[in-house]
Design a protein around this motif. Structure first.
Motif, PDB file in Angstrom:
ATOM      1  N   ARG A 224       0.976  -1.103   0.003  1.00  0.00           N
ATOM      2  CA  ARG A 224       0.148  -0.041  -0.107  1.00  0.00           C
ATOM      3  C   ARG A 224       0.812   1.201   0.135  1.00  0.00           C
ATOM      4  O   ARG A 224       0.356   2.376  -0.530  1.00  0.00           O
ATOM      5  CB  ARG A 224      -0.877   0.083   1.222  1.00  0.00           C
ATOM      6  N   GLN A 225       2.099   1.093   0.675  1.00  0.00           N
ATOM      7  CA  GLN A 225       2.802   2.122   0.674  1.00  0.00           C
ATOM      8  C   GLN A 225       3.382   2.721  -0.817  1.00  0.00           C
ATOM      9  O   GLN A 225       3.344   3.560  -1.234  1.00  0.00           O
ATOM     10  CB  GLN A 225       4.142   2.016   1.531  1.00  0.00           C
ATOM     11  N   GLU A 226       3.852   1.647  -1.541  1.00  0.00           N
ATOM     12  CA  GLU A 226       4.374   1.830  -2.721  1.00  0.00           C
ATOM     13  C   GLU A 226       3.167   2.395  -3.646  1.00  0.00           C
ATOM     14  O   GLU A 226       3.475   3.261  -4.561  1.00  0.00           O
ATOM     15  CB  GLU A 226       4.818   0.564  -3.252  1.00  0.00           C
ATOM     16  N   LEU A 227       1.957   2.007  -3.563  1.00  0.00           N
ATOM     17  CA  LEU A 227       0.761   2.402  -4.429  1.00  0.00           C
ATOM     18  C   LEU A 227       0.639   3.871  -3.851  1.00  0.00           C
ATOM     19  O   LEU A 227       0.074   4.719  -4.814  1.00  0.00           O
ATOM     20  CB  LEU A 227      -0.292   1.418  -4.360  1.00  0.00           C
ATOM     21  N   CYS A 228       0.754   4.147  -2.672  1.00  0.00           N
ATOM     22  CA  CYS A 228       0.398   5.547  -2.306  1.00  0.00           C
ATOM     23  C   CYS A 228       1.297   6.513  -2.795  1.00  0.00           C
ATOM     24  O   CYS A 228       0.963   7.481  -3.241  1.00  0.00           O
ATOM     25  CB  CYS A 228       0.298   5.696  -0.811  1.00  0.00           C
ATOM     26  N   ALA A 229       2.524   6.093  -3.017  1.00  0.00           N
ATOM     27  CA  ALA A 229       3.673   7.203  -3.637  1.00  0.00           C
ATOM     28  C   ALA A 229       3.536   7.064  -4.908  1.00  0.00           C
ATOM     29  O   ALA A 229       3.682   8.168  -5.552  1.00  0.00           O
ATOM     30  CB  ALA A 229       5.005   6.399  -3.315  1.00  0.00           C
ATOM     31  N   ASP A 230       2.971   6.168  -5.655  1.00  0.00           N
ATOM     32  CA  ASP A 230       2.797   6.544  -7.321  1.00  0.00           C
ATOM     33  C   ASP A 230       1.476   7.164  -7.255  1.00  0.00           C
ATOM     34  O   ASP A 230       1.135   7.908  -8.054  1.00  0.00           O
ATOM     35  CB  ASP A 230       2.561   5.221  -7.856  1.00  0.00           C
ATOM     36  N   LEU A 231       0.334   6.813  -6.507  1.00  0.00           N
ATOM     37  CA  LEU A 231      -0.853   7.828  -6.431  1.00  0.00           C
ATOM     38  C   LEU A 231      -0.475   9.164  -6.429  1.00  0.00           C
ATOM     39  O   LEU A 231      -1.111  10.201  -6.822  1.00  0.00           O
ATOM     40  CB  LEU A 231      -1.924   7.231  -5.253  1.00  0.00           C
ATOM     41  N   PHE A 232       0.388   9.441  -5.281  1.00  0.00           N
ATOM     42  CA  PHE A 232       0.901  10.863  -5.180  1.00  0.00           C
ATOM     43  C   PHE A 232       1.497  11.631  -6.342  1.00  0.00           C
ATOM     44  O   PHE A 232       0.934  12.602  -6.851  1.00  0.00           O
ATOM     45  CB  PHE A 232       1.754  11.075  -4.050  1.00  0.00           C
ATOM     46  N   LYS A 233       2.038  10.729  -7.081  1.00  0.00           N
ATOM     47  CA  LYS A 233       2.903  10.881  -8.403  1.00  0.00           C
ATOM     48  C   LYS A 233       1.954  11.521  -9.407  1.00  0.00           C
ATOM     49  O   LYS A 233       1.826  12.494 -10.042  1.00  0.00           O
ATOM     50  CB  LYS A 233       3.813  10.016  -9.016  1.00  0.00           C
ATOM     51  N   TYR A 234       0.889  10.441  -9.757  1.00  0.00           N
ATOM     52  CA  TYR A 234      -0.050  10.625 -10.708  1.00  0.00           C
ATOM     53  C   TYR A 234      -1.294  11.744 -10.299  1.00  0.00           C
ATOM     54  O   TYR A 234      -1.881  12.337 -11.089  1.00  0.00           O
ATOM     55  CB  TYR A 234      -0.504   9.258 -10.990  1.00  0.00           C
TER      56      TYR A 234
END
Length: 265
Positions: A224-234
């Motif tokens: 979930r942390q990695e998806l959150c980081a990419d979510l912030f990016k996009y």
């Protein structure tokens, strides 16, 4: 006989009007002289203190731009206030080409200035390094024959590192800043906002859709942390696509960004 009398009266009346007009003008002139004298006396008693040109310019800038961020360029980034430029943070060059540093700065320019300010004030640093991040910082955690580590958020050191390669400087900076956002906004639910039950529920519903549309910038596809980081990016790079395909994740990140903006340091 009446006509001369009328003419005489007319001349008298015109003369009277001229006389009155002259008196009014003279009185007005006297009033103006009195007002000018009073103003001169007031100026002597209360002399105006002329402000330095720098102070006047600073005031004008304060009204127009109380606090703003200048255009981002590597290696130096600044917080520009009304009277001076304050070095806010630097993209630390740990031994890579200037062209790579500039590319990293261009990638970070997708973020609004206030995010850069928050990052700087939170005490974190950002570095671009020629070193192998996996072996230098992560343990090594991954098999470098199959995995290339582009960046890492080092929470203990309060530092983000990005590999000094062009691809890494394009893909990693916003993702790693996303990890910082996830960490800095945690409200007690855990060390990360992405550990909250609310995010877990949205993740369960929309993670697969998100990954199918945007991919995932990490080998940890179940994190979930990695998806959150990419979510912030996009959220910054492709907000319309994110809202259309993953409305729940978009709304959650939008609220998280609002929380980030409210944090004071």
């Amino acid at each position: 006989m009446a006509l001369p009398c009328l003419c005489a009266c007319a001349v008298f009346m015109d003369s009277a009007r001229i006389t009155i007009a002259q008196e009014v003008q003279e009185e007005a002139g006297q009033v103006e002289e009195i007002q000018e004298d009073e103003q001169e006396e007031a100026a002597i008693e209360n002399p105006e203190i002329s402000e330095p040109e720098e102070a006047i310019e600073a005031q004008a800038q304060t009204q127009e731009n109380p606090v703003f961020i200048t255009a981002i360029s590597a290696p130096d980034l600044y917080i520009q206030t009304f009277d001076r430029s304050i070095p806010a943070w630097e993209i630390l060059n740990e031994g890579v080409d200037d062209s790579v540093m500039e590319l990293c700065g261009q990638t970070l320019s997708a973020l609004p200035g206030w995010v850069i300010t928050k990052f700087a004030l939170s005490g974190w640093t950002f570095a671009v390094t020629p070193e192998d991040i996996n072996s230098r910082y992560l343990g090594p955690k991954y098999d470098t024959e199959t995995v290339t580590v582009s960046g890492a958020a080092l929470y203990g050191e309060r530092k983000i590192v990005v590999a000094g390669m062009e691809e890494a400087c394009i893909s990693a900076p916003l993702h790693e800043i996303g990890h910082w956002c996830d960490w800095i906004t945690a409200d007690g639910a855990g060390e990360f906002s992405s550990e909250s039950g609310e995010f877990e529920a949205i993740y369960a519903e929309e993670a697969e859709t998100f990954i199918s549309v945007f991919g995932l910038g990490s080998v940890d596809t179940d994190s979930r942390q990695e998806l959150c980081a990419d979510l912030f990016k996009y959220y910054w790079l492709e907000p319309e696509e994110l809202l259309a395909t993953c409305p729940g994740l978009y709304a959650w990140m939008d609220e998280l960004v609002g929380d980030l903006q409210m944090i004071g340091f």
